[in-house]
Design a protein around this motif. Structure first.
Motif, mmCIF file in Angstrom:
data_model
loop_
_atom_site.group_PDB
_atom_site.id
_atom_site.type_symbol
_atom_site.label_atom_id
_atom_site.label_comp_id
_atom_site.label_asym_id
_atom_site.label_seq_id
_atom_site.Cartn_x
_atom_site.Cartn_y
_atom_site.Cartn_z
ATOM 1 N N MET A 141 63.903 20.820 -20.439
ATOM 2 C CA MET A 141 63.234 20.774 -19.152
ATOM 3 C C MET A 141 64.030 21.619 -18.155
ATOM 4 O O MET A 141 65.249 21.548 -18.120
ATOM 5 C CB MET A 141 63.135 19.324 -18.679
ATOM 6 C CG MET A 141 62.211 19.168 -17.522
ATOM 7 S SD MET A 141 61.874 17.453 -17.074
ATOM 8 C CE MET A 141 61.044 16.868 -18.530
ATOM 9 N N LYS A 157 53.927 23.868 -13.411
ATOM 10 C CA LYS A 157 52.814 22.928 -13.347
ATOM 11 C C LYS A 157 53.109 21.847 -12.316
ATOM 12 O O LYS A 157 54.225 21.333 -12.249
ATOM 13 C CB LYS A 157 52.574 22.299 -14.708
ATOM 14 C CG LYS A 157 52.058 23.257 -15.743
ATOM 15 C CD LYS A 157 51.792 22.519 -17.021
ATOM 16 C CE LYS A 157 51.068 23.348 -18.025
ATOM 17 N NZ LYS A 157 50.739 22.554 -19.225
ATOM 18 N N SER A 215 55.611 18.363 -12.180
ATOM 19 C CA SER A 215 56.351 18.356 -13.438
ATOM 20 C C SER A 215 57.409 19.451 -13.418
ATOM 21 O O SER A 215 57.501 20.205 -12.462
ATOM 22 C CB SER A 215 55.409 18.573 -14.624
ATOM 23 O OG SER A 215 55.052 19.926 -14.757
ATOM 24 N N GLU A 236 57.421 21.450 -16.177
ATOM 25 C CA GLU A 236 56.865 22.284 -17.238
ATOM 26 C C GLU A 236 56.412 23.620 -16.651
ATOM 27 O O GLU A 236 56.032 23.693 -15.488
ATOM 28 C CB GLU A 236 55.665 21.597 -17.883
ATOM 29 C CG GLU A 236 56.008 20.325 -18.622
ATOM 30 C CD GLU A 236 54.758 19.699 -19.224
ATOM 31 O OE1 GLU A 236 53.927 20.453 -19.784
ATOM 32 O OE2 GLU A 236 54.621 18.483 -19.118
ATOM 33 N N TYR A 254 68.409 25.560 -17.024
ATOM 34 C CA TYR A 254 68.076 24.262 -17.651
ATOM 35 C C TYR A 254 69.074 23.198 -17.248
ATOM 36 O O TYR A 254 70.155 23.454 -16.827
ATOM 37 C CB TYR A 254 68.068 24.404 -19.176
ATOM 38 C CG TYR A 254 66.880 25.196 -19.664
ATOM 39 C CD1 TYR A 254 65.664 24.585 -19.855
ATOM 40 C CD2 TYR A 254 66.978 26.565 -19.892
ATOM 41 C CE1 TYR A 254 64.552 25.308 -20.295
ATOM 42 C CE2 TYR A 254 65.878 27.297 -20.328
ATOM 43 C CZ TYR A 254 64.675 26.661 -20.525
ATOM 44 O OH TYR A 254 63.597 27.391 -20.955
#
Length: 161
Positions: free
Chosen positions: A1, A115, A118, A120, A161
């Protein structure tokens, strides 16, 4: 993520070659049509003047998708080449297959679509001029072709990340 806030900071810190840092993010509606890229003027998301750029984007992300511009590309017909402009510029010689698959897009801005609500993202592109009424985000289909691999490499270098 991904770490959205750090990714935004990383992109903005190195984007001067291809976009104004204050225009690196664009709202993208659920139907993938482009919204505003003037984040400073959006007031419907409880954005305050003292919020950092990253905080503003995080507030918008609760309700809307956000496209982060990581560069742009242009195809050169006849010689099957693609020029990619980002932090570093690239010139790719494409196979006939690659050129046929991607060249119909002409000049586009590429990056990631975060998105809403989120962490993502989707790799894709949008019209070079998002002021057009039909300007829209388009996912770039993952492949083993050099064009996609180069875009992914550039994008991966910007994501934290």
């Amino acid at each position: 993520m991904i770490n959205v806030s750090e990714t935004i900071k990383n992109i903005r810190s190195t984007c001067n070659n291809y976009v104004d840092p204050d225009l690196v993010a664009t709202v993208v509606h659920d139907n993938y049509y482009m919204g505003s890229n003037n984040i400073e003027d959006l007031d419907k998301f409880d954005i305050k003047k003292e919020d950092s750029f990253e905080e503003k984007i995080l507030k918008i992300l609760k309700y809307e998708n956000v496209f982060l511009n990581i560069g742009m590309y242009a195809f050169i017909p006849v010689i099957n080449e693609c020029d990619i402009y980002s932090t570093t510029d690239y010139n790719l010689k494409l196979t006939d297959e690659e050129f046929e698959k991607y060249a119909n897009e002409k000049e586009r801005v590429f990056g990631i679509l975060l998105k809403k609500n989120s962490a993502e993202f989707i790799i894709g592109s949008c019209d070079l001029c998002n002021c057009s009424i039909d300007a829209a985000f388009k996912e770039i289909e993952p492949s083993d072709l050099d064009f996609y691999k180069k875009l992914k490499e550039i994008i991966d270098s910007k994501i934290i990340y």
